[in-house]
Design a protein around this motif. Structure first.
Motif, PDB file in Angstrom:
ATOM      1  N   ASP A 105      45.534  68.755  34.528  1.00  0.00           N
ATOM      2  CA  ASP A 105      45.400  68.932  35.975  1.00  0.00           C
ATOM      3  C   ASP A 105      44.036  69.510  36.346  1.00  0.00           C
ATOM      4  N   LEU A 106      43.563  70.479  35.582  1.00  0.00           N
ATOM      5  CA  LEU A 106      42.237  71.050  35.855  1.00  0.00           C
ATOM      6  C   LEU A 106      41.152  69.992  35.660  1.00  0.00           C
ATOM      7  N   PHE A 107      41.249  69.223  34.581  1.00  0.00           N
ATOM      8  CA  PHE A 107      40.257  68.182  34.296  1.00  0.00           C
ATOM      9  C   PHE A 107      40.243  67.142  35.416  1.00  0.00           C
ATOM     10  N   ALA A 108      41.417  66.698  35.842  1.00  0.00           N
ATOM     11  CA  ALA A 108      41.499  65.698  36.910  1.00  0.00           C
ATOM     12  C   ALA A 108      40.894  66.220  38.209  1.00  0.00           C
ATOM     13  N   GLU A 109      41.137  67.486  38.523  1.00  0.00           N
ATOM     14  CA  GLU A 109      40.581  68.052  39.756  1.00  0.00           C
ATOM     15  C   GLU A 109      39.063  68.168  39.674  1.00  0.00           C
ATOM     16  N   ILE A 110      38.541  68.609  38.539  1.00  0.00           N
ATOM     17  CA  ILE A 110      37.079  68.704  38.375  1.00  0.00           C
ATOM     18  C   ILE A 110      36.425  67.353  38.610  1.00  0.00           C
ATOM     19  N   GLU A 111      37.071  66.289  38.139  1.00  0.00           N
ATOM     20  CA  GLU A 111      36.506  64.942  38.310  1.00  0.00           C
ATOM     21  C   GLU A 111      36.341  64.568  39.781  1.00  0.00           C
ATOM     22  N   THR A 112      37.116  65.160  40.668  1.00  0.00           N
ATOM     23  CA  THR A 112      37.049  64.814  42.095  1.00  0.00           C
ATOM     24  C   THR A 112      36.176  65.757  42.915  1.00  0.00           C
ATOM     25  N   CYS A 113      35.683  66.818  42.317  1.00  0.00           N
ATOM     26  CA  CYS A 113      34.980  67.870  43.066  1.00  0.00           C
ATOM     27  C   CYS A 113      33.520  67.564  43.371  1.00  0.00           C
TER      28      CYS A 113
END
Length: 165
Positions: free
Chosen positions: A103-111
């Protein structure tokens, strides 16, 4: 259930705790307890965490279940080459396997809208982290002899993933 949110200055002690626990569990076998404690004191001090939180080109995230911070991620944008550097992605040892890292990795990808790639450094002996990153589309693209800080003397693999921006 953990929710990913932006970190704030009130999270600094909990972030430091996650980083220290993760580093002790993961890196003591590689570097020894004394070296790990030295790195924690330097790289993961409250001042270092605050500096990361205050970076205008960065995003610092936490996974929070309302009782504890289970994981953290920090990345910054390198505007010159439209790349994002993932500096930290750590999950408390007892929280691993719950999807927090994903979840953290996926969110970083969108930031970082407009970024073309995501790059990180990982210890070549950290097989579980390498497998995690490969499962999330990262590929080895190089090596460094100085992971983290200049002249650290810590070798690392460089992994990169193209981003759709």
């Amino acid at each position: 259930m953990f929710f990913v949110r932006s970190a704030s200055s009130r999270d600094i002690p909990a972030i430091r705790e996650v980083l220290a626990e993760s580093w002790r569990a993961t890196y003591a076998p590689f570097y020894g307890a004394a070296k790990v404690e030295e790195i924690i004191a330097d790289w993961h001090s409250e001042a270092a965490i605050k500096a990361s939180l205050d970076r205008p080109d960065g995003e610092f995230l936490v996974a929070d279940d309302g009782r504890q911070i289970g994981g953290v991620a920090f990345a910054s944008h390198a505007s010159a080459n439209r790349s994002v550097s993932l500096h930290q992605l750590y999950v408390r040892p007892e929280c691993q396997g719950l999807g927090i890292g994903r979840d953290l990795f996926a969110e970083i990808e969108t930031c970082f809208p407009g970024a073309q790639s995501l790059t990180l450094e990982v210890d070549p002996g950290n097989e579980s982290a390498i497998a995690f990153y490969e499962a999330h589309g990262m590929k080895q693209t190089g090596r460094t002899d100085n992971c983290g800080k200049d002249q650290s003397g810590i070798p690392a693999l460089i992994m990169t993933k193209p981003l759709v921006g």
